[in-house]
Design a protein around this motif. Structure first.
Motif, short mmCIF file in Angstrom:
data_model
loop_
_atom_site.label_atom_id
_atom_site.label_comp_id
_atom_site.label_asym_id
_atom_site.label_seq_id
_atom_site.Cartn_x
_atom_site.Cartn_y
_atom_site.Cartn_z
N GLU A 117 0.83 -1.22 0.00
CA GLU A 117 0.00 0.00 0.00
C GLU A 117 0.86 1.26 0.00
O GLU A 117 0.53 2.25 -0.66
CB GLU A 117 -0.94 -0.01 1.21
CG GLU A 117 -2.19 -0.84 0.91
CD GLU A 117 -3.14 -0.94 2.09
OE1 GLU A 117 -2.74 -0.55 3.21
OE2 GLU A 117 -4.27 -1.43 1.87
N LYS A 118 1.97 1.19 0.72
CA LYS A 118 2.87 2.34 0.80
C LYS A 118 3.35 2.74 -0.60
O LYS A 118 3.53 3.90 -0.91
CB LYS A 118 4.06 1.98 1.69
CG LYS A 118 4.75 3.18 2.29
CD LYS A 118 5.72 2.79 3.37
CE LYS A 118 7.01 2.25 2.77
NZ LYS A 118 7.91 1.71 3.80
N ASN A 119 3.53 1.73 -1.46
CA ASN A 119 4.00 2.01 -2.82
C ASN A 119 2.88 2.03 -3.85
O ASN A 119 3.15 2.03 -5.06
CB ASN A 119 5.03 0.96 -3.22
CG ASN A 119 6.27 1.03 -2.34
OD1 ASN A 119 6.96 2.04 -2.31
ND2 ASN A 119 6.51 -0.01 -1.58
N GLY A 120 1.64 1.95 -3.35
CA GLY A 120 0.48 1.97 -4.25
C GLY A 120 0.43 0.76 -5.16
O GLY A 120 0.06 0.85 -6.34
N ILE A 121 0.85 -0.36 -4.65
CA ILE A 121 0.89 -1.58 -5.47
C ILE A 121 -0.27 -2.50 -5.12
O ILE A 121 -0.57 -2.70 -3.94
CB ILE A 121 2.23 -2.30 -5.28
CG1 ILE A 121 3.34 -1.47 -5.94
CG2 ILE A 121 2.22 -3.70 -5.89
CD1 ILE A 121 4.71 -1.82 -5.50
N GLN A 122 -0.91 -3.05 -6.16
CA GLN A 122 -2.03 -3.98 -5.92
C GLN A 122 -1.55 -5.41 -5.87
O GLN A 122 -0.80 -5.84 -6.75
CB GLN A 122 -3.05 -3.82 -7.04
CG GLN A 122 -4.13 -2.84 -6.67
CD GLN A 122 -5.30 -2.98 -7.62
OE1 GLN A 122 -5.67 -4.08 -8.01
NE2 GLN A 122 -5.89 -1.84 -7.97
N LEU A 123 -2.02 -6.10 -4.86
CA LEU A 123 -1.54 -7.46 -4.62
C LEU A 123 -2.71 -8.43 -4.76
O LEU A 123 -3.73 -8.26 -4.09
CB LEU A 123 -1.03 -7.47 -3.17
CG LEU A 123 0.03 -8.45 -2.75
CD1 LEU A 123 1.28 -8.30 -3.59
CD2 LEU A 123 0.39 -8.20 -1.28
N THR A 124 -2.61 -9.42 -5.63
CA THR A 124 -3.71 -10.40 -5.75
C THR A 124 -3.17 -11.84 -5.71
O THR A 124 -2.05 -12.10 -6.14
CB THR A 124 -4.48 -10.25 -7.08
OG1 THR A 124 -3.55 -10.37 -8.15
CG2 THR A 124 -5.22 -8.93 -7.18
N VAL A 125 -3.99 -12.71 -5.16
CA VAL A 125 -3.65 -14.14 -5.13
C VAL A 125 -4.82 -14.87 -5.76
O VAL A 125 -5.96 -14.71 -5.32
CB VAL A 125 -3.43 -14.65 -3.69
CG1 VAL A 125 -3.16 -16.15 -3.68
CG2 VAL A 125 -2.30 -13.90 -3.00
N SER A 126 -4.57 -15.65 -6.82
CA SER A 126 -5.68 -16.35 -7.46
C SER A 126 -5.25 -17.72 -7.96
O SER A 126 -4.06 -18.05 -7.95
CB SER A 126 -6.19 -15.52 -8.64
OG SER A 126 -5.15 -15.37 -9.58
N GLY A 127 -6.24 -18.49 -8.39
CA GLY A 127 -5.93 -19.83 -8.94
C GLY A 127 -6.40 -20.96 -8.04
O GLY A 127 -7.17 -20.75 -7.12
N ASP A 128 -5.89 -22.17 -8.37
CA ASP A 128 -6.33 -23.37 -7.64
C ASP A 128 -5.60 -23.50 -6.31
O ASP A 128 -4.63 -22.82 -6.06
CB ASP A 128 -5.99 -24.64 -8.47
CG ASP A 128 -6.29 -24.45 -9.93
OD1 ASP A 128 -7.33 -23.84 -10.23
OD2 ASP A 128 -5.46 -24.88 -10.78
N GLU A 129 -6.10 -24.46 -5.55
CA GLU A 129 -5.36 -24.82 -4.33
C GLU A 129 -4.16 -25.65 -4.76
O GLU A 129 -4.22 -26.36 -5.77
CB GLU A 129 -6.24 -25.66 -3.41
CG GLU A 129 -7.27 -24.85 -2.66
CD GLU A 129 -7.93 -25.63 -1.53
OE1 GLU A 129 -7.77 -26.87 -1.52
OE2 GLU A 129 -8.59 -25.00 -0.71
N LEU A 130 -3.06 -25.55 -4.03
CA LEU A 130 -1.89 -26.38 -4.37
C LEU A 130 -1.37 -27.02 -3.09
O LEU A 130 -0.85 -26.33 -2.20
CB LEU A 130 -0.82 -25.51 -5.05
CG LEU A 130 0.54 -26.15 -5.34
CD1 LEU A 130 0.42 -27.49 -6.04
CD2 LEU A 130 1.41 -25.22 -6.19
#
Ligand code: ADP
Length: 437
Positions: free
Chosen positions: A313-326
């Motif tokens: 957030e400090k750097n204005g970066i978007q973080l996402t985690v997606s996909g199947d379980e592993l």
């Protein structure tokens, strides 16, 4: 291995001894046969000459010895005389091969095996001037009888050879193995390792490989020690410098909080450096199999994302985690470090307002960013310890230069393969592919 070679050599010796005994028996038997046939021929010729001179059947009695059978057959095959049996009881002998041959060619010989007596009968027949045929014959041991008689001697010889084979096998194996047993000694000394008389040429590639590995290991260890000393010295020098300024009153009162802040930051750097060094040496050691447990990597990536949210957030970066379980069987701490370090780097080497995506597909986990990227000449080396493309950027963002080394070791420990796809100015994607369970 020693036992195996000795045993094989011994078997070889034993088989050779037995083969030699059997084959030489065959050769001797052949010579023995020719000898018997020759002797018989000579005797037959002598008797024929003597009989023709004397011309009386009775004189044949005196010429026939115990073992020699003498037979006189007329041109129609009727037996006129036989020293061993009554000629009247004997069948017509015209069809005997040696008699046929003598009638046609003047003389003939043959040998037949007598199955009932277990002997071999040798015949020699010669045509006489009066048209009759004089035949002589002897019985001799057949090959089995000869072998039967020779068995005790052969057994004794084979036993003796067996003892010799054991002794030679042990001695030969010892000699063969000396260069291999002494290999560790030779490995320490390049001159000895190059000596053709000491090291088998077939082992040379192995020796060279080990020596290269040792040299590389020593070099890496030396470099690592030098790097660690240097990395530790820098923050400590700055800490002691600022502390001294405060202590001696050289620092102005208003600068003291700023200096104290720097001291705290440098101390934090030292701490993370030491933590990473310890972690790395743990990952390089023997894995603790008992610590293995089922770990789900999507949930783990989400945990890391939560921890990294403030810096993203400090750097204005978007973080996402997606996909199947592993699901992976392994050590949670190491897997956590793998994912965390990749995501941490993706944030730290990103541009303001960029993206970091963790995607899972099948057994692949990819961390991709829209950051500064890595140029091809650095891509090979960034997994080395303390290797940084831009030292000051790494330091400014709290890097130790060990993050990707930890990633590499954690991946190796779980059999995962790391691959990198990066374009300078566009972004980087690092993938860890885990093996099937
Ligand atoms: P550091 O603590 O310096 O980040 P790492 O071992 O994690 O050490 O990474 C080594 C070097 O690789 C970094 O200094 C940086 O130059 C480069 N690097 C790692 N990840 C990325 C990334 N996602 N984008 C661009 N460069 C990267």
């Amino acid at each position: 291995m020693e036992e195996k070679i000795t045993l094989n050599l011994f078997y070889m010796g034993l088989i050779s001894a037995i083969l030699a005994a059997v084959l030489s028996g065959l050769v001797f038997f052949d010579a023995f046969r020719s000898q018997v046939a020759e002797d018989l021929q000579r005797q037959g010729k002598l008797i024929a000459v003597a009989y023709q001179q004397l011309g009386e059947l009775e004189c044949l009695d005196g010429m026939a010895e115990d073992e020699l059978r003498v037979t006189l057959i007329d041109e129609t095959g009727v037996v006129l005389y036989e020293n061993a049996t009554d000629p009247a009881t004997m069948e017509n002998h015209l069809n005997r091969p040696e008699v046929q041959e003598a009638l046609e060619e003047g003389e003939g010989d043959a040998h037949r095996t007598s199955d009932t007596l277990g002997t071999e009968d040798y015949y020699y027949a010669v045509a006489l001037q009066d048209g009759t045929v004089l035949r002589v014959s002897v019985s001799a041991d057949n090959i089995y009888q000869i072998y039967g008689k020779a068995v005790p001697y052969l057994a004794a010889i084979v036993c003796g050879l067996m003892v010799l084979a054991v002794v030679f096998a042990v001695l030969l194996t010892r000699r063969l193995l000396i260069p291999i047993k002494k290999l560790p000694e030779y490995l320490d000394d390049p001159d000895l390792a190059d000596d053709q008389s000491r090291v088998y040429p077939e082992l040379k590639p192995f020796v060279t490989e080990i020596q290269t590995q040792r040299r590389d290991r020593d070099r890496i260890r030396r470099e690592f020690t030098a790097n660690v000393s240097h990395e530790l010295k820098t923050p400590l020098t700055s800490i002691s410098g600022y502390a001294e300024m405060i202590e001696t009153g050289l620092a102005r009162q208003e600068d003291v909080p700023r200096f104290a802040g720097t001291i705290r930051k440098e101390a934090a750097r030292l701490l993370s450096l030491i933590t990473d060094i310890i972690r790395l040496s743990q990952l390089e050691g023997e894995p603790d199999e008992t610590a293995s447990a089922p770990v789900e990597l999507r949930a783990l990536a989400r945990e890391c994302a939560e921890m990294l949210l403030p810096s993203a957030e400090k750097n204005g970066i978007q973080l996402t985690v997606s996909g199947d379980e592993l699901h992976v069987m392994g050590q949670k701490v190491a897997l956590w470090e793998l994912v965390y370090n990749l995501m941490d780097n993706a944030i730290r080497y990103n541009r303001p307002g960029g993206f970091v995506e963790v995607t899972i597909s099948g057994r692949k986990l990819t961390v991709s960013d829209t950051g500064i990227g890595i140029s091809p000449e650095h891509q090979e080396r960034i997994f080395e310890r303390f290797y940084r493309v831009d030292k000051s950027h790494s330091r400014q963002t709290g890097g130790t230069g060990l993050g990707l080394s930890i990633v590499k070791h954690a991946a190796e420990r779980h059999g995962a393969v790391i691959s990198l796809d990066s374009t300078p100015g566009v972004g980087t994607a690092i993938t860890a592919e885990f093996p099937e369970e």
